[in-house]
Design a protein around this motif. Sequence first.
Motif, short mmCIF file in Angstrom:
data_model
loop_
_atom_site.label_atom_id
_atom_site.label_comp_id
_atom_site.label_asym_id
_atom_site.label_seq_id
_atom_site.Cartn_x
_atom_site.Cartn_y
_atom_site.Cartn_z
N SER A 151 41.63 56.06 -30.82
CA SER A 151 42.86 55.31 -31.04
C SER A 151 44.05 55.93 -30.32
CB SER A 151 43.16 55.21 -32.54
OG SER A 151 43.68 56.42 -33.05
N ASP A 152 43.99 57.24 -30.02
CA ASP A 152 45.06 57.87 -29.25
C ASP A 152 45.02 57.49 -27.78
OD1 ASP A 152 46.28 59.22 -31.35
OD2 ASP A 152 45.04 61.02 -31.10
N ARG A 153 43.92 56.88 -27.36
CA ARG A 153 43.71 56.56 -25.95
C ARG A 153 43.65 55.07 -25.65
NH1 ARG A 153 42.43 61.41 -27.03
NH2 ARG A 153 42.31 63.04 -25.43
N THR A 154 43.82 54.26 -26.68
CA THR A 154 43.80 52.81 -26.49
C THR A 154 44.68 52.18 -27.56
OG1 THR A 154 42.35 50.89 -26.24
CG2 THR A 154 41.79 52.47 -27.98
N ASP A 155 44.75 50.88 -27.56
CA ASP A 155 45.46 50.16 -28.60
C ASP A 155 44.76 50.42 -29.94
OD1 ASP A 155 46.67 48.33 -30.29
OD2 ASP A 155 46.66 46.70 -28.81
N ARG A 156 45.49 50.99 -30.90
CA ARG A 156 44.86 51.33 -32.19
C ARG A 156 44.30 50.10 -32.89
NH1 ARG A 156 46.56 56.71 -32.74
NH2 ARG A 156 48.77 57.06 -32.28
N ARG A 157 44.83 48.93 -32.57
CA ARG A 157 44.37 47.72 -33.23
C ARG A 157 42.92 47.39 -32.90
NH1 ARG A 157 49.19 43.86 -31.39
NH2 ARG A 157 48.52 44.88 -29.43
N PHE A 158 42.49 47.74 -31.66
CA PHE A 158 41.08 47.54 -31.32
C PHE A 158 40.18 48.36 -32.25
CE2 PHE A 158 42.56 46.86 -26.69
CZ PHE A 158 42.80 45.51 -26.94
N VAL A 159 40.60 49.60 -32.50
CA VAL A 159 39.80 50.49 -33.34
C VAL A 159 39.83 50.01 -34.80
CG1 VAL A 159 39.37 52.89 -33.94
CG2 VAL A 159 40.46 52.34 -31.76
N LEU A 160 40.98 49.51 -35.25
CA LEU A 160 41.07 48.98 -36.60
C LEU A 160 40.16 47.76 -36.77
CD1 LEU A 160 44.92 49.29 -37.20
CD2 LEU A 160 43.16 50.19 -38.72
N ALA A 161 40.12 46.90 -35.77
CA ALA A 161 39.25 45.73 -35.85
C ALA A 161 37.78 46.14 -35.92
CB ALA A 161 39.48 44.81 -34.65
N ALA A 162 37.41 47.15 -35.12
CA ALA A 162 36.03 47.62 -35.13
C ALA A 162 35.66 48.25 -36.48
CB ALA A 162 35.83 48.63 -34.00
N ALA A 163 36.58 49.05 -37.04
CA ALA A 163 36.30 49.70 -38.32
C ALA A 163 36.13 48.67 -39.44
CB ALA A 163 37.42 50.68 -38.67
#
Length: 402
Positions: free
Chosen positions: A274-286
Amino acid sequence: MAILERNQTRRDPAQGSPPAPAIAIASVVLSMALVAVGNGLMFAYIPVRLGAEGFDPTWAGLIVTGLSAGGLAGCILTGPLVRRVGHARAFMVLSALIVLSNAAVGAGPHPLSWIAARALYGFAICGLFIVAQSWLNDVVANAIRGRVMAFFYVAYVAGLGVGYSTLALIDIRAADAPLIGIAFTALSILPVGLTRLTQPPPPQAASVALGRAWRISPVGVAGMLAVGGLSMTISGFAPIHATAEGYSQADVALLLSAMPVGTLILQVPLGWISDRTDRRFVLAAASALAMVAGLFALGFDGGALAALVVIYVVWDGASESIYSLASAHAADRAGKDDMVALSSSLLFAWSLSGFIVPGIVTGLSAVYGTQAFIYVAIVIAAAFCLFVLWRVVAMSPVPAAE
């Protein structure tokens, strides 16, 4: 100063003051990890003790709801407390309240008094999270915040896991659990009391401002609403359901102590990504992973313990990862002077969901059985995933350099 509007960015600590030493940051993290050991044991102990005493599972659900109600009050009152006495003293005061809560539980299995005791605990633990998060967010830069908050939450969850596993080693009908909880909470005061980490100045804005927090970061607030419901539903009702299904005290302890492993495995990598991309992508995946794991939990419910342990590890890990990711995403968009108010608002959202959802699950469980919590968790994860994907399409991310 009110919480800044969404398009304003927070001042990087590196621009105004030297970065905080890692050892100083670790003192706050260690204190919360020590608190978590006692907290995890008490979370596991209460529903199992009530089941052993023959109380209806509804009582355990009401105690979870009472805990979240206390959390709502903690979110409202912790900000003014920090403004009055500072972060370190506020931490010590709130730790003392947890000691009192555990002492009340140790007096004996009286469900009504336990509801009040756990409400006091909810008040204090939400306050501790506000103090710790706002303190850490004040001293770290956007570029590493995801990793720092992930490390903070991993340490807390690891402490919970140690506490959960301790359940198998105690006499469930004695006061061992409350005494152990008191001891670890007292120990948690020492690292903060001895820390050299610079305390933030008294916050100019210290009250809950949920509407302004939403304008800063709708995904951050929605994430807290989602994880509040998921966390209190899964961790609060998994032992209730397992006990009702006939699993032994040792089985319940194993299940609960294994669940934090998922957070340990997923939290730091997700924070790093998430520090290296849009955190929202990681939130959607989680959230998508949490939804899928919930479906597996439903399909294997009541089956072999080994299969359930694996499923619950993934389910809990994906769900709990939303907390630090949403917190970091919201802090990226906030002003430095507003971290206490933002933390209070986010924890208020967490507690609001954590209060409402367990109440709903308790009512559904009385009608449809204790398995109802699984359905509720699946719906929450799916709804949040869809919301994040919509926000990704609608809004641009905040650059990591800001």
